[in-house]
Design an enzyme around this catalytic site. Structure first.
Site, short mmCIF file in Angstrom:
data_model
loop_
_atom_site.label_atom_id
_atom_site.label_comp_id
_atom_site.label_asym_id
_atom_site.label_seq_id
_atom_site.Cartn_x
_atom_site.Cartn_y
_atom_site.Cartn_z
N GLY A 1 17.14 -2.27 -1.95
CA GLY A 1 18.53 -2.34 -1.50
C GLY A 1 18.89 -3.78 -1.19
N GLY B 1 19.98 -7.15 4.09
CA GLY B 1 20.71 -6.64 5.25
C GLY B 1 21.00 -5.15 5.21
N SER C 1 14.17 -5.99 -4.82
CA SER C 1 13.81 -5.46 -6.15
C SER C 1 15.06 -5.01 -6.92
CB SER C 1 12.77 -4.33 -6.04
OG SER C 1 13.03 -3.43 -5.00
N1 LIG Z 1 19.19 -15.79 -3.68
C1 LIG Z 1 18.73 -14.84 -2.86
N2 LIG Z 1 19.00 -13.54 -3.13
C2 LIG Z 1 18.53 -12.58 -2.30
N3 LIG Z 1 17.79 -12.83 -1.18
C3 LIG Z 1 17.48 -14.11 -0.90
C4 LIG Z 1 17.93 -15.17 -1.71
N4 LIG Z 1 17.50 -16.34 -1.19
C5 LIG Z 1 16.79 -16.03 -0.09
N5 LIG Z 1 16.77 -14.70 0.10
C6 LIG Z 1 15.98 -14.04 1.17
O1 LIG Z 1 14.85 -13.49 0.50
C7 LIG Z 1 14.74 -12.10 0.78
C8 LIG Z 1 14.59 -11.29 -0.50
O2 LIG Z 1 13.32 -11.46 -1.05
P1 LIG Z 1 12.73 -10.36 -2.00
O3 LIG Z 1 11.35 -10.80 -2.34
O4 LIG Z 1 12.89 -9.04 -1.39
O5 LIG Z 1 13.70 -10.48 -3.28
S1 LIG Z 1 13.50 -9.89 -4.73
O6 LIG Z 1 13.00 -8.51 -4.60
O7 LIG Z 1 12.54 -10.72 -5.45
O8 LIG Z 1 14.83 -9.95 -5.37
C9 LIG Z 1 15.99 -11.68 1.48
O9 LIG Z 1 15.50 -10.90 2.53
P2 LIG Z 1 16.08 -9.48 2.96
O10 LIG Z 1 17.34 -9.84 3.69
O11 LIG Z 1 15.02 -8.95 3.87
O12 LIG Z 1 16.30 -8.59 1.79
C10 LIG Z 1 16.65 -12.96 1.94
O13 LIG Z 1 16.29 -13.19 3.29
N1 LIG Z 2 21.18 2.50 11.19
C1 LIG Z 2 20.54 1.34 10.97
N2 LIG Z 2 19.39 1.31 10.28
C2 LIG Z 2 18.76 0.14 10.02
N3 LIG Z 2 19.22 -1.08 10.42
C3 LIG Z 2 20.39 -1.11 11.10
C4 LIG Z 2 21.09 0.08 11.40
N4 LIG Z 2 22.22 -0.25 12.07
C5 LIG Z 2 22.21 -1.59 12.20
N5 LIG Z 2 21.11 -2.12 11.64
C6 LIG Z 2 20.80 -3.56 11.61
O1 LIG Z 2 20.97 -4.02 10.29
C7 LIG Z 2 20.08 -5.10 10.02
C8 LIG Z 2 19.26 -4.79 8.78
O2 LIG Z 2 18.45 -5.90 8.49
P1 LIG Z 2 17.07 -5.77 7.75
O3 LIG Z 2 16.31 -4.58 8.21
O4 LIG Z 2 16.40 -7.12 7.84
O5 LIG Z 2 17.56 -5.49 6.26
P2 LIG Z 2 16.84 -5.86 4.89
O6 LIG Z 2 15.36 -5.81 5.14
O7 LIG Z 2 17.31 -4.79 3.95
O8 LIG Z 2 17.34 -7.22 4.53
C9 LIG Z 2 19.21 -5.26 11.27
O9 LIG Z 2 19.73 -6.29 12.08
C10 LIG Z 2 19.37 -3.91 11.98
O10 LIG Z 2 19.22 -4.01 13.38
#
Ligand SMILES: Nc1ncnc2c1ncn2[C@@H]1O[C@H](COP(=O)(O)OS(=O)(=O)O)[C@@H](OP(=O)(O)O)[C@H]1O
Ligand SMILES: Nc1ncnc2c1ncn2[C@@H]1O[C@H](COP(=O)(O)OP(=O)(O)O)[C@@H](O)[C@H]1O
Length: 203
Positions: free
Chosen positions: A34, A37, A108
């Site tokens: 997904g 965030g 992913s």
């Molecule tokens: N360009 C760009 N696009 C998306 N995300 C970015 C990028 N640059 C840095 N980040 C940070 O890296 C986290 C995603 O890494 P992943 O290894 O999950 O990405 S991927 O599956 O290879 O697409 C992602 O973390 P999550 O927020 O936990 O998803 C971001 O914090």
């Molecule tokens: N129902 C919920 N389930 C999961 N996270 C939530 C929810 N409501 C709010 N949040 C907030 O959303 C954010 C999700 O971030 P994170 O887990 O790092 O997402 P991702 O790993 O997909 O980037 C966190 O700050 C979390 O506290």
């Protein structure tokens, strides 16, 4: 792709089935996918804690964390993301062989990459968890201020802004964290693991 020649598969004297029997539960990958965030890490981390409390071997592989080490040489181009997911798929397979319920939290974004992991693990050991939180909600949360930076053009190729996210066609589990609580999401996954015989009701 194969660069190593003259290699032979080494058989072991303990197999996955024996490990699962000893641990009292099956092993599989819960593959969270997904947008940034959407809630992948938050759910995976809480689920790992609850499984651990039930004496279930579980382990979280998280995108950010893995990029600090194993995948530190990879960026966010389409090719690097594919390699990122390929490696995590292979690592997950090892964890599953070790008898662990493995939780992976990677964006992913490419369907073909996720499907490749499904292929190497098989349907029973690959449980796709689509964290289908609308981008507006993810952007509103903007925990790491990355959407803000991407909108300002300071990050190029950010997933959902100027890089694609391909939604799963047939995920085993779909969660929308804009409408369901963390507790409900974790319970939904535990219920799935229980009803499909991966873990026992009593844990
Ligand atoms: N360009 C760009 N696009 C998306 N995300 C970015 C990028 N640059 C840095 N980040 C940070 O890296 C986290 C995603 O890494 P992943 O290894 O999950 O990405 S991927 O599956 O290879 O697409 C992602 O973390 P999550 O927020 O936990 O998803 C971001 O914090
Ligand atoms: N129902 C919920 N389930 C999961 N996270 C939530 C929810 N409501 C709010 N949040 C907030 O959303 C954010 C999700 O971030 P994170 O887990 O790092 O997402 P991702 O790993 O997909 O980037 C966190 O700050 C979390 O506290």
């Amino acid at each position: 792709m194969e660069k190593s020649e003259n290699i032979t598969w080494q058989a072991t004297k303990v197999d996955k089935q024996q490990r699962q029997t000893r641990f009292g539960h099956k092993s599989a990958v819960l593959w969270f996918t997904g947008l940034s965030g959407s809630g992948k890490s938050t759910i995976a981390v809480e689920l790992e804690k609850q499984l651990f409390e039930r004496n279930i071997n579980s382990y979280v592989l998280d995108g950010d964390n893995v990029r600090f080490g194993l995948n530190r040489n990879l960026g966010f181009s389409a090719e690097d993301r594919t390699e990122n997911i390929r490696r995590i798929g292979e690592v997950s397979k090892l964890f599953v062989d070790a008898g662990t319920i493995t939780l992976t939290a990677f964006i992913s974004p490419y369907r073909a990459d996720r499907d490749h992991v499904r292929e190497i693990l098989g349907d029973e050991e690959f449980i796709e968890v689509f964290v289908d939180t609308p981008i507006e909600v993810c952007e509103d949360r903007d925990v790491k201020h990355l959407y803000e930076k991407a909108r300002r053009g300071e990050i190029k190729g950010f997933t959902g802004i100027d890089a694609p996210y391909e939604t799963p066609n047939n995920p085993e589990i779909t969660i929308d964290t804009s409408t369901q609580s963390l507790e409900a999401s974790v319970q939904q996954i535990i219920d799935y693991l229980t009803s499909h015989g991966y873990i026992c009701t009593a844990g």
